[in-house]
Design an enzyme around this catalytic site. Structure first.
Site, PDB file in Angstrom:
ATOM      1  N   SER A 136      62.054  56.701  94.924  1.00  0.00           N
ATOM      2  CA  SER A 136      61.107  56.326  93.845  1.00  0.00           C
ATOM      3  C   SER A 136      61.689  55.871  92.666  1.00  0.00           C
ATOM      4  O   SER A 136      62.561  56.538  92.230  1.00  0.00           O
ATOM      5  CB  SER A 136      60.520  57.810  93.771  1.00  0.00           C
ATOM      6  OG  SER A 136      59.296  57.581  92.543  1.00  0.00           O
ATOM      7  N   LYS A 162      59.673  52.921  96.546  1.00  0.00           N
ATOM      8  CA  LYS A 162      58.466  53.375  95.877  1.00  0.00           C
ATOM      9  C   LYS A 162      58.751  52.930  94.721  1.00  0.00           C
ATOM     10  O   LYS A 162      59.542  53.345  93.982  1.00  0.00           O
ATOM     11  CB  LYS A 162      58.139  54.737  96.175  1.00  0.00           C
ATOM     12  CG  LYS A 162      57.240  55.345  95.187  1.00  0.00           C
ATOM     13  CD  LYS A 162      56.905  56.796  95.337  1.00  0.00           C
ATOM     14  CE  LYS A 162      56.577  57.746  94.455  1.00  0.00           C
ATOM     15  NZ  LYS A 162      56.193  59.010  94.757  1.00  0.00           N
ATOM     16  N   LYS A 164      56.716  52.959  90.505  1.00  0.00           N
ATOM     17  CA  LYS A 164      55.557  53.342  89.680  1.00  0.00           C
ATOM     18  C   LYS A 164      54.950  52.241  89.233  1.00  0.00           C
ATOM     19  O   LYS A 164      55.515  51.173  88.782  1.00  0.00           O
ATOM     20  CB  LYS A 164      56.284  54.288  88.975  1.00  0.00           C
ATOM     21  CG  LYS A 164      56.704  55.514  89.216  1.00  0.00           C
ATOM     22  CD  LYS A 164      55.808  56.524  89.639  1.00  0.00           C
ATOM     23  CE  LYS A 164      56.531  57.813  89.941  1.00  0.00           C
ATOM     24  NZ  LYS A 164      55.583  58.804  90.708  1.00  0.00           N
ATOM     25  N   ASP A 189      53.145  54.118  93.475  1.00  0.00           N
ATOM     26  CA  ASP A 189      52.404  55.134  92.886  1.00  0.00           C
ATOM     27  C   ASP A 189      52.031  54.893  91.668  1.00  0.00           C
ATOM     28  O   ASP A 189      52.553  54.655  90.607  1.00  0.00           O
ATOM     29  CB  ASP A 189      53.561  56.261  93.097  1.00  0.00           C
ATOM     30  CG  ASP A 189      53.082  57.685  92.658  1.00  0.00           C
ATOM     31  OD1 ASP A 189      51.782  57.882  92.387  1.00  0.00           O
ATOM     32  OD2 ASP A 189      54.043  58.584  92.808  1.00  0.00           O
ATOM     33  N   GLU A 214      49.887  55.363  96.365  1.00  0.00           N
ATOM     34  CA  GLU A 214      49.747  56.692  96.196  1.00  0.00           C
ATOM     35  C   GLU A 214      48.922  57.296  94.883  1.00  0.00           C
ATOM     36  O   GLU A 214      49.225  56.405  93.749  1.00  0.00           O
ATOM     37  CB  GLU A 214      51.248  57.302  96.019  1.00  0.00           C
ATOM     38  CG  GLU A 214      51.330  58.613  95.836  1.00  0.00           C
ATOM     39  CD  GLU A 214      52.938  59.162  95.660  1.00  0.00           C
ATOM     40  OE1 GLU A 214      53.610  58.449  95.936  1.00  0.00           O
ATOM     41  OE2 GLU A 214      53.117  60.392  95.175  1.00  0.00           O
ATOM     42  N   ASP A 239      48.500  62.604  96.221  1.00  0.00           N
ATOM     43  CA  ASP A 239      49.503  63.487  95.760  1.00  0.00           C
ATOM     44  C   ASP A 239      48.939  64.351  94.853  1.00  0.00           C
ATOM     45  O   ASP A 239      48.603  65.556  95.408  1.00  0.00           O
ATOM     46  CB  ASP A 239      50.540  62.415  94.838  1.00  0.00           C
ATOM     47  CG  ASP A 239      51.661  63.157  94.259  1.00  0.00           C
ATOM     48  OD1 ASP A 239      51.529  64.625  94.328  1.00  0.00           O
ATOM     49  OD2 ASP A 239      52.720  62.626  93.765  1.00  0.00           O
ATOM     50  N   LYS A 263      54.216  68.100  98.608  1.00  0.00           N
ATOM     51  CA  LYS A 263      55.054  68.583  97.609  1.00  0.00           C
ATOM     52  C   LYS A 263      54.942  70.248  97.812  1.00  0.00           C
ATOM     53  O   LYS A 263      53.898  70.720  97.520  1.00  0.00           O
ATOM     54  CB  LYS A 263      54.796  68.317  96.190  1.00  0.00           C
ATOM     55  CG  LYS A 263      55.105  66.838  96.071  1.00  0.00           C
ATOM     56  CD  LYS A 263      55.138  66.228  94.489  1.00  0.00           C
ATOM     57  CE  LYS A 263      55.321  64.971  94.438  1.00  0.00           C
ATOM     58  NZ  LYS A 263      54.715  64.333  93.151  1.00  0.00           N
ATOM     59  N   GLY A 291      58.759  64.277  95.759  1.00  0.00           N
ATOM     60  CA  GLY A 291      60.005  64.536  94.959  1.00  0.00           C
ATOM     61  C   GLY A 291      59.321  65.178  93.617  1.00  0.00           C
ATOM     62  O   GLY A 291      58.515  64.559  92.989  1.00  0.00           O
TER      63      GLY A 291
HETATM   64  O1  OSB Z   1      54.270  61.375  91.405  1.00  0.00           O
HETATM   65  O2  OSB Z   1      55.769  61.565  92.994  1.00  0.00           O
HETATM   66  C1  OSB Z   1      55.422  61.624  91.836  1.00  0.00           C
HETATM   67  C2  OSB Z   1      58.427  62.236  89.458  1.00  0.00           C
HETATM   68  C3  OSB Z   1      57.915  63.076  88.600  1.00  0.00           C
HETATM   69  C4  OSB Z   1      56.505  63.373  88.655  1.00  0.00           C
HETATM   70  C5  OSB Z   1      55.762  62.740  89.803  1.00  0.00           C
HETATM   71  C6  OSB Z   1      56.336  62.210  90.361  1.00  0.00           C
HETATM   72  C7  OSB Z   1      57.726  61.743  90.465  1.00  0.00           C
HETATM   73  C8  OSB Z   1      58.530  60.879  91.465  1.00  0.00           C
HETATM   74  C9  OSB Z   1      59.893  61.049  91.545  1.00  0.00           C
HETATM   75  O3  OSB Z   1      57.811  59.704  91.979  1.00  0.00           O
HETATM   76  C10 OSB Z   1      60.062  61.727  92.860  1.00  0.00           C
HETATM   77  C11 OSB Z   1      61.586  62.110  92.825  1.00  0.00           C
HETATM   78  O4  OSB Z   1      62.559  61.108  92.902  1.00  0.00           O
HETATM   79  O5  OSB Z   1      61.948  63.392  92.929  1.00  0.00           O
HETATM   80 MG    MG Z   2      53.107  60.498  93.192  1.00  0.00          MG
END
Ligand code: OSB
Ligand code: MG
Length: 370
Positions: A136, A162, A164, A189, A214, A239, A263, A291
């Site tokens: 991510s 992925k 953001k 995401d 996402e 999520d 999660k 994550g």
């Molecule tokens: O939405 O999945 C998410 C990180 C912080 C808060 C929310 C998210 C995330 C990530 C990172 O996408 C996932 C990771 O590398 O642990």
């Molecule tokens: Mg997410």
């Protein structure tokens, strides 16, 4: 097993690189680690994935500490527990606070597996000896930099990228990535940054063949997501909206989601995570493991969960070195060519690195059964 002792550490670890989402930037990671001990001296470890601030969800490190200390520890300390599935039942009288519950439940799962000479993966019913992982990537204001960051991770072999997105940083970003990486499994995401007013914009993403989008809409919504999904070709993955098996059932019945990001912390622990996994498997809804920028302890739990058979899509569990100069476990979690080898030692399968842990510990609390 009898829960004889519980130790909590408040941790602060600096991430190698800041990580930006539509709701904010993380640089220092403040979190809790929790250790449980039984009457035979076995230990188990859990991690609270709540962040310092209530951006992703309403839980924070401090609300978790309050819940664990004042409500959850009094339920389990000194108690005999036959199987970790009992823990979520014991906690059911306490509403929500899933990340707090999961911290203690996860430690008890690790303890149970070690005591019974099982890997945590095996104790959960997992079968894989390696798992496929993706990565991510946070918001990079400079798109050329983002392309180079993505290129590095594609070359490292991560199985899915992925990125953001947020309003003003979406269609053009994805177009540029697709142009550079025509065949890479790619997803976006939004962390709840859009509303149904953005439907025409979100439809423009359909041409880029994303594996999924996402959580485009509100963090507590499943109604508007169903409306949006009817107009999008790209599958929606929820999520933030999913906190339980019940949420999962309702979202699937409504057509709000075609894929679930599981999660462990968000759903209140490994027992609930496994229930969601099993429910989705019966209905051919793929799942993957999300994550929360975990340290090695939480990461190890994610690795174990991902060995279950319906974790069909690569998750966000990258290697330790993607986040940390030094992780709190030995060995660290290593992703090689997009795979993490599932450890064979009992429990979570990685040893706590107490020297590193001590370095990053800012406070400790100790609880003992009489
Ligand atoms: O939405 O999945 C998410 C990180 C912080 C808060 C929310 C998210 C995330 C990530 C990172 O996408 C996932 C990771 O590398 O642990
Ligand atoms: Mg997410």
């Amino acid at each position: 097993m009898i829960i004889k002792e519980i130790n909590i550490r408040k941790m602060k670890m600096r991430m190698k690189h800041p990580f930006t989402t539509s709701f904010g930037t993380f640089q220092d990671k403040d979190f809790l680690l929790l250790e449980v001990k039984d009457e035979l001296g076995n230990t188990g470890w859990g991690e609270s994935v709540a962040f310092h601030s209530p951006w992703y969800s309403e839980e924070t490190l401090e609300t978790n500490l309050h819940m664990i200390r004042d409500f959850l520890i009094p339920i389990v300390l000194g108690r005999e527990i036959g199987h970790p599935d009992e823990v979520s039942e014991l906690f059911a009288a306490i509403r929500k606070n899933n990340m707090a519950k999961s911290t203690l439940e996860g430690a008890i799962w690790d303890l149970y597996a070690k005591r019974n000479k099982l890997t945590l993966a095996k104790a959960l019913g997992g079968e894989r000896d390696k798992i496929e992982v993706g990565i991510s990537i946070g918001i990079h204001e400079n798109i050329a930099n983002l392309v180079e960051t993505v290129r590095g991770f594609v070359e490292e072999g991560y199985k899915r990228i992925k990125v953001k997105i947020k309003p003003g940083y979406d269609v053009d970003v994805i177009r540029e990535l697709r142009k550079n990486f025509p065949d890479v499994p790619l997803m976006a995401d939004a962390n709840s940054a859009y509303t149904l007013d953005d439907i025409e914009l979100l439809k423009q993403l359909d041409e880029f063949n994303l594996t999924m989008i996402e959580q485009p809409l509100a963090s507590d919504d499943i109604i508007d997501h169903a409306k949006l999904q009817k107009q999008l070709k790209t599958p929606i993955c929820l999520d933030e909206s999913i906190h339980s098996l019940e949420d999962t059932r309702k979202a699937i019945e409504l057509g709000s989601t075609q894929i679930i990001n599981i999660k462990i912390g968000r759903v209140g622990g490994l027992t609930e995570a496994k229930k969601i996994h099993d429910y989705c498997m019966e209905r051919q809804i793929p799942v993957w493991c999300g994550g929360m920028l975990e340290s090695g302890i939480g990461r190890a739990h994610n690795v174990a969960l991902t060995t279950l058979p319906n974790f069909i899509l690569p998750g966000d569990t990258a290697g330790s070195s993607r986040y940390w100069e030094e992780d709190v476990i030995t060995p660290e979690v290593v992703a090689e060519d997009g795979y993490i080898t599932v450890p064979t030692a009992y429990g979570i399968g990685y040893e706590p690195n107490l020297k590193a842990m001590n370095k990053f510990t800012v406070d400790e609390l100790h609880f003992k059964a009489e």
